[in-house]
Each structure stands twice: as structure tokens, then as C-alpha cells.
Scaffold this active site. Structure first.
Site, PDB file in Angstrom:
ATOM      1  N   HIS A 193      66.526  49.998  56.755  1.00  0.00           N
ATOM      2  CA  HIS A 193      66.239  50.937  55.677  1.00  0.00           C
ATOM      3  C   HIS A 193      67.266  50.948  54.563  1.00  0.00           C
ATOM      4  O   HIS A 193      66.948  51.274  53.427  1.00  0.00           O
ATOM      5  CB  HIS A 193      65.926  52.315  56.236  1.00  0.00           C
ATOM      6  N   ARG A 300      57.042  56.457  51.087  1.00  0.00           N
ATOM      7  CA  ARG A 300      57.742  56.850  52.323  1.00  0.00           C
ATOM      8  C   ARG A 300      58.348  58.242  52.112  1.00  0.00           C
ATOM      9  O   ARG A 300      59.400  58.367  51.495  1.00  0.00           O
ATOM     10  CB  ARG A 300      58.868  55.864  52.617  1.00  0.00           C
ATOM     11  N   ARG A 336      52.458  58.463  52.823  1.00  0.00           N
ATOM     12  CA  ARG A 336      52.585  58.449  54.284  1.00  0.00           C
ATOM     13  C   ARG A 336      53.295  59.717  54.760  1.00  0.00           C
ATOM     14  O   ARG A 336      54.273  60.141  54.156  1.00  0.00           O
ATOM     15  CB  ARG A 336      53.388  57.219  54.700  1.00  0.00           C
ATOM     16  N   GLU A 434      51.061  49.251  62.997  1.00  0.00           N
ATOM     17  CA  GLU A 434      52.409  48.681  63.069  1.00  0.00           C
ATOM     18  C   GLU A 434      52.904  48.566  64.505  1.00  0.00           C
ATOM     19  O   GLU A 434      54.089  48.353  64.737  1.00  0.00           O
ATOM     20  CB  GLU A 434      53.386  49.477  62.199  1.00  0.00           C
ATOM     21  N   ASN A 457      56.869  45.288  59.054  1.00  0.00           N
ATOM     22  CA  ASN A 457      58.262  45.398  59.527  1.00  0.00           C
ATOM     23  C   ASN A 457      58.276  45.842  60.986  1.00  0.00           C
ATOM     24  O   ASN A 457      58.940  45.248  61.830  1.00  0.00           O
ATOM     25  CB  ASN A 457      59.048  46.428  58.700  1.00  0.00           C
ATOM     26  N   ASP A 458      57.538  46.901  61.252  1.00  0.00           N
ATOM     27  CA  ASP A 458      57.503  47.377  62.636  1.00  0.00           C
ATOM     28  C   ASP A 458      56.613  46.499  63.508  1.00  0.00           C
ATOM     29  O   ASP A 458      56.899  46.303  64.685  1.00  0.00           O
ATOM     30  CB  ASP A 458      57.027  48.838  62.690  1.00  0.00           C
ATOM     31  N   ARG A 468      64.537  45.385  64.256  1.00  0.00           N
ATOM     32  CA  ARG A 468      64.480  44.982  62.846  1.00  0.00           C
ATOM     33  C   ARG A 468      65.799  45.176  62.125  1.00  0.00           C
ATOM     34  O   ARG A 468      66.019  44.592  61.059  1.00  0.00           O
ATOM     35  CB  ARG A 468      63.361  45.748  62.118  1.00  0.00           C
ATOM     36  N   CYS A 505      51.651  46.517  53.885  1.00  0.00           N
ATOM     37  CA  CYS A 505      52.643  47.229  53.075  1.00  0.00           C
ATOM     38  C   CYS A 505      54.082  47.001  53.539  1.00  0.00           C
ATOM     39  O   CYS A 505      55.006  47.600  53.019  1.00  0.00           O
ATOM     40  CB  CYS A 505      52.334  48.723  53.017  1.00  0.00           C
TER      41      CYS A 505
HETATM   42  C1  PEP Z   1      56.578  48.814  58.142  1.00  0.00           C
HETATM   43  O1  PEP Z   1      56.929  49.123  59.290  1.00  0.00           O
HETATM   44  O2  PEP Z   1      56.251  47.656  57.819  1.00  0.00           O
HETATM   45  C2  PEP Z   1      56.541  49.819  57.075  1.00  0.00           C
HETATM   46  C3  PEP Z   1      56.005  49.543  55.907  1.00  0.00           C
HETATM   47  O3  PEP Z   1      57.113  51.009  57.307  1.00  0.00           O
HETATM   48  P1  PEP Z   1      58.703  51.240  57.375  1.00  0.00           P
HETATM   49  O4  PEP Z   1      59.376  50.015  56.855  1.00  0.00           O
HETATM   50  O5  PEP Z   1      58.975  52.441  56.572  1.00  0.00           O
HETATM   51  O6  PEP Z   1      58.918  51.438  58.849  1.00  0.00           O
HETATM   52 MG    MG Z   2      57.079  51.197  59.862  1.00  0.00          MG
END
Ligand code: PEP
Ligand code: MG
Length: 589
Positions: A193, A300, A336, A434, A457-458, A468, A505
Site C-alpha cells: 500500500h 479505496r 469500495r 480477489e 493484487n490480492d 504481496r 482493478c
Molecule cells: C486488489 O487486491 O487487487 C485491489 C485492487 O485491492 P487492494 O489493492 O486495495 O487490496
Molecule cells: Mg484487494
């Protein structure tokens, strides 16, 4: 000594400036015993340190209020109130009276307090552990006479490169952007993040620079290259000149991308894509709205919570959502619900759960904290009257979570109707896909949701069992693994069969090679960082969808991520070269 430290590119841009080292860690404290006669003097030492810490916090508060905002500045009030707490003072004094040195006494009390708060069931009290840690570091640094490092204390106009082990989202938001031009961290990866926030704030960043702090001297000049993922220490005159040239070229490239960002996202063989923006903080809304994006694919909202002393109330949330929705006019805005937990609402130093990423976070926490969740839902329904709002739920693994949310939305509707204020009851509701559970069983969700958005990402993290944010595992974190590609294809096929939109996304949607693969897998909607809109459209406009489909089929059948990546790269290169030769867009660098 001159050297290049190699890390992971996290946010583009090149910066030349002095390094500002931030060692914001609890210092080692030795077990020092004092004589009875020294007790009074030790008590005075403690109180002087508390007073100096209060002074410093007041200064920081004033500065944060000026540079960041009143809500963020309030965090320093919380820290002053910790220092003012009678129980804290009494417990520390009691240990000093048992012949313990003031620093050890304070250290033991703070460790005990942090553990107690970390185990608390209320999320806002757990969040307080971060403040306790800040107070812990600040007072110990004063008692031990250590240099006054401070996360938000860089000389104005320094144009500094902040180098630190890791940055929490709340520290990132508190940074004074008038003084800091770039971020370098020892920990982290491109999808951590801190990297996502750095991109939102437009700060060039390199992460995963393991042990960087041990190579650096405060104030020495360095060149941070957020495109290459490097930090060059003590550059020669020639390297400085070269960096200045690249800064200029970069500015030219940014202008060029801005132009492409406003063109249509149509492939060379005429297939249209939808490109939306990821907006992480309301202040980014204006920039996102003029980025060439077709709306917001992901806002977010947890960044409204981090770095704060209190939860934002309904009115404040309503205003934040309205600001984003209005900035985008008639274009869709997908917001979200809170995705707190994991690495997003970090509680300084202490994991409150053994496995935070598998823990009480996102939709799980919201459904358990119903009142907190309903405040957000009411704010969203109210904001819904200002444009095309859609609500999205994070980390869904079962349709029950969607149904429970719908019943909370029904309650929120009744509550708002009783208050006789404008709201929209029928806001579309979608889910993030995810987790492997959501992807494999996405057919169980189709009757209850209006859209899917793949959080790559998740999805990569949970599918490959690769953290991650762990720099040591960065090479293993790849969206090209056949398992990930197949899950994405499955969601796309199921969504299409049921007339449900599927967007991607995660950060994958901003990488040219991954964009090519996603197009070939049938994805027609992406949501990307506003600054990446131009780059993504450039790829789309340079390739033929038929070629992407061919390449994606081959990638799906590949045995390994490397194989898939190699063949996708080769085919994308062929497409880009062909586009460049036919006088279209030049090949990507
Ligand atoms: C993801 O997990 O790809 C996502 C877009 O959410 P975040 O990165 O906020 O977990
Ligand atoms: Mg995520």
C-alpha cells in the site's frame, strides 16, 4: 562511496536530492538499575522528557494542520492525551521507585500497553497501538538522547528523498509533500500500500531496497529512479547531468501520455475498451476526472480512515464521496466499502492476529461492526443522488456476505427515509473477486451482484500464497502464473454468460504486458492509476485484439509464469513494432 542500490520500481519519476533517513523504530533499551538516592532525579528526568515530547507534538500538530488538514492533525492530540494519561505516569513512576532507570521503566509500561491495546476487539482501539508506538519511540529517543528523527520533520524546500525501512499508510499521508519529493523503502513491493499511495500522491518511489539505510549518510545526494527501481548514491557530475536530462525527457513523455490519455481506447482492429481510474483519496478526484478515464473503477475508502484519530462520521464521508462523484459528472464511480485490516489499518509493531491477511478484515470486519458499516452505507446512498454511483464489497468469499450487506442497505434505506433527506435506494452492488474462492465459485454470486471487479493484487497473493508486501518474495509475485490467468479467464467467461460486467482493478491493469494478456482473456474494462491511463491506452491502440486473444490462449496453456510472460512479451513486441512501422504509435520503450 558511490553505489547503486537496486529495488522494485513502485511509482514512476526521477528525483535528484538529499536523502532524509527516517529510523522510526523503538530503540534498544538496556536494563539499568539506579540507587535509591537517584530516584527523585530520575522522576524529574521522566517528566522533562514528557514535557519536551508534548512540546514537539504541539509543533507537529500545528504543522500537520497547515499542510495536511485538521482531521489528520488530530492524531497528535491523541498522542498528547496518551502522555497526559495519569495511569501511564503512575505505572512508570512506580517502576522507577523500584530502582529501574526511567527509560527501562517507560519501555516496559509501553510494551504492556501496546500489547493490551493490540488485543482489543474494537478496531479503533487497536488502531491506537500505532499512536502508542509513536509515543514510545518519541519519549525513548528523548530519554536516550538519540537524534530527533521524525516522520514529518524534513526541512521545508529540501526536495528530499525519504529513506526508511517501511512506511505505514498513515505515515505516508502525513508526509509533508512540500519537503519530500520521493520515497525509498527497504521493505515492500509494487502492490504494497505504500507503493499504491505513492502513485496516488504522484511521489516517485522505489521499494524493496533491502538494507538501504546501512549504506546511506544523512543528507548525501542521491538519484532515485522510480521507473528503474534504483537509488544511486553519491553520483558523479556526469551521472547528475544524465539524470537531469532524463528528468526533462520524462516530462516530455508525461505530456505525450497525457495526450494519448484523452483519445479513445480502441484497438487497431476496432474493439473498444473501458478505462477507469483508481482514486484513493478524495483530493485525487479532480486529477482523476481530467485523466482521460471513463469514470472511477475503484475508490479505496480506507484511506479516509488511516492516519486519523477518529472514524469519519456520516456527514464527512458523504462529503468525501460526493466530491469524487461530482468531479466525474455522469461517468460511473465505483466506491469500495472499507477494506481495513491486513496491511491497511496497521497496528504499529504488533500483529494483532497471527495471519492478518487471512484475518478479520474488509467485509468480514464491516459485517461484524454493523453500526460502523451502516454509517458508510448511509453516506454512500446519500452521495448516490449526485451521479452514477456503484458500491463494491472487498474480499467477498461467499454470497452470504452480499446478502447480509443487502439487508444492511435495506436498514440504511429505512433510516434515511425516516430522516427525510435525499438518497438513492437502488445503487448497484458489486463485489471484488480477489480470492480463489470467489473466482472459482463466481457462478454462485451472479444472481446477487451487479458486477465483478477482479482485484489482481490480492488474487495473486492468495492464489500463489505469496505475501504481496514481502520484498523477499517479489520475484515470485506474478500475475502470469497459469493459475492466476485461468482464474481470471473463468471469471470473465462466467460474467459474460450472465451479462455481468467484469473489470480488473488491481495493479496488473496498469502494466503494458498484463494489459495485453487481459485483453486477450476477454477483459474489456480496466481500472488503473490516473497517471497510467495514457500508457494503457497506448498499448490498446497499438495492438490488434485478435493478436491478444491468440497470445492469451498460448499463455493459458503455458506451464510456468516465465513461459507465459516470455511468449506474451514476444507477441506484444511484434504488435508494437508493426504499429510503429505502419506509422501509428511508436513502440513502447
Ligand atoms: C486488489 O487486491 O487487487 C485491489 C485492487 O485491492 P487492494 O489493492 O486495495 O487490496
Ligand atoms: Mg484487494
Amino acid at each position: 562511496m558511490q553505489s547503486v542500490l537496486r529495488g522494485i520500481p513502485a511509482s514512476p519519476g526521477i528525483v535528484v536530492g538529499p536523502v532524509h533517513l527516517l529510523r522510526w523504530e523503538v530503540p534498544e533499551v538496556s536494563h539499568r538499575l539506579i540507587a535509591d538516592e537517584a530516584i527523585d532525579a530520575e522522576l524529574v528526568r521522566l517528566h522533562v522528557a514528557f514535557e519536551r515530547a508534548r512540546d514537539r507534538l504541539r509543533q507537529l500538530r500545528a504543522r500537520a494542520e497547515q499542510h495536511v488538514g485538521p482531521e489528520e492533525a488530530a492524531i497528535f492530540d491523541v498522542q498528547v492525551s496518551i502522555l497526559d494519561d495519569g495511569e501511564l505516569t503512575r505505572s512508570t513512576e512506580a517502576l522507577i521507585r523500584q530502582n529501574l532507570g526511567a527509560e527501562k521503566a517507560f519501555d516496559l509500561v509501553l510494551l504492556e500497553w501496546r500489547q493490551r491495546f493490540a488485543r482489543h476487539s474494537a478496531p479503533m482501539l487497536r488502531e491506537k497501538v500505532g499512536d502508542l508506538m509513536d509515543v514510545h519511540i518519541r519519549v525513548l529517543s528523548l530519554l536516550l538522547d538519540l537524534p530527533d528523527h521524525d516522520p514529518v520533520d524534513v526541512p521545508p524546500g529540501a526536495n528530499a528523498i525519504l529513506v526508511t525501512h517501511d512506511l505505514t499508510p498513515s505515515l505516508t499521508l502525513q508526509l509533508d509533500r512540500n519537503c519530500i519529493s520521493a520515497i525509498a523503502t527497504e521493505a515492500g513491493t509494487a502492490t504494497a500500500h505504500v507503493a499504491i499511495l505513492a502513485r496516488s500522491l504522484g511521489l516517485p518511489a522505489v521499494v524493496g531496497l533491502r538494507n538501504a539505510l546501512s549504506f546511506l549518510v544523512p543528507g548525501q545526494i542521491a538519484i532515485l529512479d522510480g521507473n528503474e527501481g534504483t537509488l544511486l548514491i553519491a553520483p558523479s557530475d556526469h551521472e547528475l547531468e544524465d539524470a537531469r536530462l532524463r528528468v526533462e525527457q520524462e516530462a516530455g513523455r508525461v505530456d505525450e501520455m497525457r495526450e494519448i490519455a484523452h483519445s479513445d481506447a480502441i484497438t487497431a482492429d476496432g474493439v473498444r475498451m473501458v478505462i477507469r481510474a483508481n482514486v484513493d483519496i478524495p483530493d485525487e478526484a479532480e486529477m482523476g476526472a481530467t485523466s482521460g478515464a471513463d469514470g472511477v473503477g475503484l475508490m479505496r475508502t480506507e484511506f479516509l480512515v488511516v492516519g486519523r484519530a477518529t472514524m469519519p462520521d456520516e456527514e464527512e464521508q458523504y462529503k468525501a464521496y460526493k466530491k469524487v462523484i461530482q468531479a466525474f459528472g455522469a461517468r460511473p464511480v465505483i466506491i469500495r466499502t472499507f477494506d481495513v485490516g491486513g496491511d491497511k489499518l496497521p497496528v504499529g509493531g504488533f500483529p494483532t492476529e497471527a495471519n492478518p491477511f487471512l484475518g478479520w478484515r474488509a467485509i468480514r470486519m464491516c459485517l461484524d461492526e454493523r453500526e460502523l458499516f451502516k454509517v458508510q452505507l448511509r453516506a454512500l446512498l446519500r452521495a448516490g443522488v449526485h451521479g452514477d454511483l456503484r458500491i463494491m464489497l472487498p474480499l467477498v468469499v461467499t454470497v452470504d456476505e452480499v446478502r447480509e450487506t443487502r439487508s444492511l442497505i435495506d436498514e440504511a434505506v429505512v433510516e434515511l427515509a425516516e430522516r427525510r433527506i435525499p438518497f438513492r435506494a437502488d445503487v448497484p452492488l458489486g463485489v471484488m473477486v480477489e480470492t480463489p474462492a470467489a473466482a472459482i465459485a463466481c457462478d454462485t454470486l451472479v444472481r446477487d451482484v451487479d458486477f465483478f471487479s477482479i482485484g489482481s493484487n490480492d488474487l495473486v497473493q492468495y492464489t500463489l500464497a505469496v505475501d504481496r508486501g514481502n520484498a523477499n518474495l517479489a520475484p515470485r509475485f506474478t500475475p502470469f502464473h497459469p493459475a492466476v490467468l485461468r482464474l481470471i479467464a473463468q471469471v470473465q467467461v462466467t460474467g459474460a454468460a450472465h451479462g455481468i460486467d467484469v473489470c480488473v482493478c488491481g495493479e496488473m491493469g496498469s502494466q503494458p504486458l498484463a494489459v495485453f494478456a487481459l485483453m486477450g482473456l476477454g477483459i474489456r474494462q480496466l481500472s488503473v492509476a490516473p497517471r497510467a491511463v495514457g500508457e494503457v491506452k497506448r498499448v490498446i491502440r497499438s495492438v490488434r485484439m485478435a493478436a491478444a486473444q491468440d497470445a492469451a490462449q498460448a499463455a493459458l496453456a503455458a506451464g510456468t509464469a516465465r513461459e507465459a510472460e516470455t511468449l506474451l512479451r514476444r507477441r506484444l513486441r511484434t504488435e508494437l513494432d508493426a504499429a510503429a512501422q505502419s506509422g501509428g504509435l511508436p513502440a513502447l520503450s
